[in-house]
Motif scaffolding. Structure first.
Motif, short mmCIF file in Angstrom:
data_model
loop_
_atom_site.label_atom_id
_atom_site.label_comp_id
_atom_site.label_asym_id
_atom_site.label_seq_id
_atom_site.Cartn_x
_atom_site.Cartn_y
_atom_site.Cartn_z
N TYR A 153 0.91 -1.08 0.46
CA TYR A 153 0.03 -0.16 0.01
C TYR A 153 0.64 1.44 -0.33
CZ TYR A 153 -4.77 2.11 0.89
OH TYR A 153 -5.61 2.41 0.94
N GLN A 155 1.07 4.84 -0.64
CA GLN A 155 0.53 6.56 -0.68
C GLN A 155 2.15 7.74 -0.95
OE1 GLN A 155 -1.38 6.96 2.58
NE2 GLN A 155 -3.32 6.39 1.90
N TRP A 186 -4.27 -3.82 4.20
CA TRP A 186 -3.31 -4.77 3.38
C TRP A 186 -3.34 -6.25 4.14
CZ3 TRP A 186 -0.13 -8.75 3.07
CH2 TRP A 186 0.50 -9.81 1.84
N SER A 251 2.73 8.08 -6.29
CA SER A 251 1.47 6.54 -5.79
C SER A 251 0.34 7.19 -4.84
CB SER A 251 2.00 5.44 -4.40
OG SER A 251 2.97 4.91 -5.79
N LYS A 252 -0.79 7.70 -4.95
CA LYS A 252 -2.22 8.21 -3.91
C LYS A 252 -2.57 7.08 -3.39
CE LYS A 252 -0.65 11.38 -6.54
NZ LYS A 252 0.01 12.88 -5.59
N ASN A 253 -2.89 6.10 -3.81
CA ASN A 253 -3.74 5.59 -3.14
C ASN A 253 -3.26 3.93 -3.16
OD1 ASN A 253 -5.25 5.03 -0.67
ND2 ASN A 253 -6.65 4.29 -2.25
N LYS A 254 -1.94 3.52 -3.82
CA LYS A 254 -1.54 2.11 -4.65
C LYS A 254 -1.52 0.87 -3.86
CE LYS A 254 1.10 0.81 -8.44
NZ LYS A 254 0.29 0.55 -9.39
N THR A 256 -2.18 -2.99 -3.45
CA THR A 256 -1.81 -3.92 -4.34
C THR A 256 -2.05 -5.01 -3.90
OG1 THR A 256 0.07 -3.45 -4.35
CG2 THR A 256 -0.90 -2.23 -6.27
N ASP A 269 -5.12 -3.70 -8.89
CA ASP A 269 -4.23 -2.82 -8.23
C ASP A 269 -5.79 -1.86 -7.90
OD1 ASP A 269 -3.75 0.05 -8.16
OD2 ASP A 269 -2.33 -0.19 -9.27
N GLN A 270 -5.35 -1.42 -6.25
CA GLN A 270 -6.86 -0.43 -5.82
C GLN A 270 -6.97 0.63 -7.01
OE1 GLN A 270 -9.04 2.92 -4.50
NE2 GLN A 270 -7.66 2.67 -4.03
N GLU A 271 -5.87 1.07 -7.59
CA GLU A 271 -6.20 2.51 -8.84
C GLU A 271 -6.75 1.91 -9.58
OE1 GLU A 271 -2.50 4.54 -8.27
OE2 GLU A 271 -2.90 5.24 -6.46
N SER A 272 -6.93 0.78 -10.23
CA SER A 272 -7.84 0.25 -11.24
C SER A 272 -8.11 -1.07 -11.31
CB SER A 272 -6.12 -0.19 -12.44
OG SER A 272 -5.68 0.84 -13.03
#
Length: 372
Positions: A153, A155, A186, A251-254, A256, A269-272
């Motif tokens: 995770y 940021q 996570w 990385s803003k809120n990555k 995975t 990936d939470q950003e996608s």
């Protein structure tokens, strides 16, 4: 369907996204809000059309019209209000962490087991459709035994030494920061996907800025980590490792996960959030999209729009609340099921025990077993 009457404790960011998500549940009505001052509570009440405002959270907890309470306060008062809600026998949905010490979360877990109310903790990411799809695919056995779980995770909101937030203060946030704030997500996410608990940890944490500067430019000594990596052992011999950081530019809120199993790999990936990558050895890899025409039944319950209509973080919050309030409705109708998906107080206590083990591992530079 009879309305469920809700009270919110807090007026900050967490309270705001709770309020916005609750508005999407047409049988839930927020009737009261409490802030650190009556002025703040009234401002928020006026903004969201909430009938009652309290300058004291205890007044809201004692309000006989309030059935459910969302605890959206800062960490240092989570335990106090969570305990009072459980003792009052009301339904409770708390932001994480449940408390700042595992001795306190143990007490809350015991109270929750004896309380007539339904209670849970806000680990949001298990409520994304593609996360649930991954869990279902593993449970079906189609990918065989998992042997490795990686991810993290990342940021960047505390990258600069002039970046400041109340979470930098241990008396308000706890003895660990990045691990408790984002690493806890996570740990919950991967335990949920694997249906296996983390049993041992080996941690290496780092403070990048030992001194930071607050809004008045006064120096602040930092004692909690900005980033770190943790080796983990899950039940059934699954190995893993994750990295957390609040100082990684871009990385803003990555959040995975990347798991390796006998017959394939899964990556999210939470950003996608609307895609699940599927890796195969002998055939082409592919992306599985969030499409109700192709996903399993469990994931379908978290999808609200046709394929191609993107859903994201606010929808994950809505799904968490749907899971929680569906259980309240089912109990009222005498149709309660065994599981509803949201994290229980007991599971929140389990995460706190993992955090304790990580802190101890970093201190002793050794493997530490998560307590039972």
């Amino acid at each position: 369907m009879e309305d469920i009457r809700v009270g919110i404790i807090g007026t900050g960011f967490s309270a705001t996204f709770h309020l916005e998500a609750l508005r999407r549940l047409n049988y839930v009505k927020v009737i009261a809000i409490a802030g650190t001052s009556l002025v703040k509570a009234r401002q928020c009440a006026d903004q969201y059309g909430i009938p009652k405002a309290y300058g004291d959270a205890m007044e809201l907890i004692r309000d006989p019209e309030v059935e459910v309470i969302h605890n959206c306060t800062s960490n240092e008062v989570h335990f106090k209000y969570n305990k009072e809600v459980l003792l009052a026998g009301k339904h409770l949905l708390s932001e994480k962490p449940l408390a700042m010490r595992s001795s306190e979360t143990a007490e809350l877990a015991d109270l929750a087991n004896r309380s007539p109310g339904i209670s849970g903790v806000c680990f949001i990411y298990r409520h994304f459709p593609m996360v649930t799809q991954a869990r279902q695919m593993l449970a079906n056995g189609e990918y065989g035994k998992v042997h490795l779980m990686c991810g993290g995770y990342m940021q960047d909101w505390l990258l600069h030494k002039t970046d400041y937030n109340w979470r930098l203060h241990p008396d308000k946030s706890g003895v660990t920061r990045a691990i408790a704030d984002i690493g806890s997500h996570w740990c919950d996410l991967t335990q949920y996907i694997l249906c296996r608990k983390i049993t041992e940890v080996f941690a290496d944490l780092q403070i990048v800025h030992p001194v930071r500067y607050g809004p008045d430019q006064a120096p602040i000594t930092v004692s909690t980590e900005d980033c770190g990596s943790v080796l983990v052992h899950f039940e059934d011999g699954i190995k893993g490792v994750f990295t957390v950081s609040q100082v990684s530019a871009g990385s803003k809120n990555k959040l995975t996960f990347d798991l390796s199993a006998e017959h394939g790999s899964l990556r999210w990936d939470q950003e996608s959030p609307n895609q699940l990558w599927v890796g195969r050895r002998d055939v082409p890899n592919f992306h599985m999209d969030r499409d109700p025409l192709i996903l399993g039944a469990d994931a379908l319950s978290y999808i609200h729009y046709p394929g191609g209509h993107q859903e994201g973080w606010p929808d994950g919050v809505k799904n968490l609340f749907l899971s929680f309030y569906n259980r309240i409705q089912d109990r009222k109708q005498g149709e309660e099921k065994a599981q509803y998906g949201f994290a229980t107080i007991s599971e929140g206590h389990g995460i706190m025990k993992i955090i304790d083990a990580i802190v101890e591992s970093h201190r002793t530079r050794s493997w530490v077993t998560v307590s039972e």
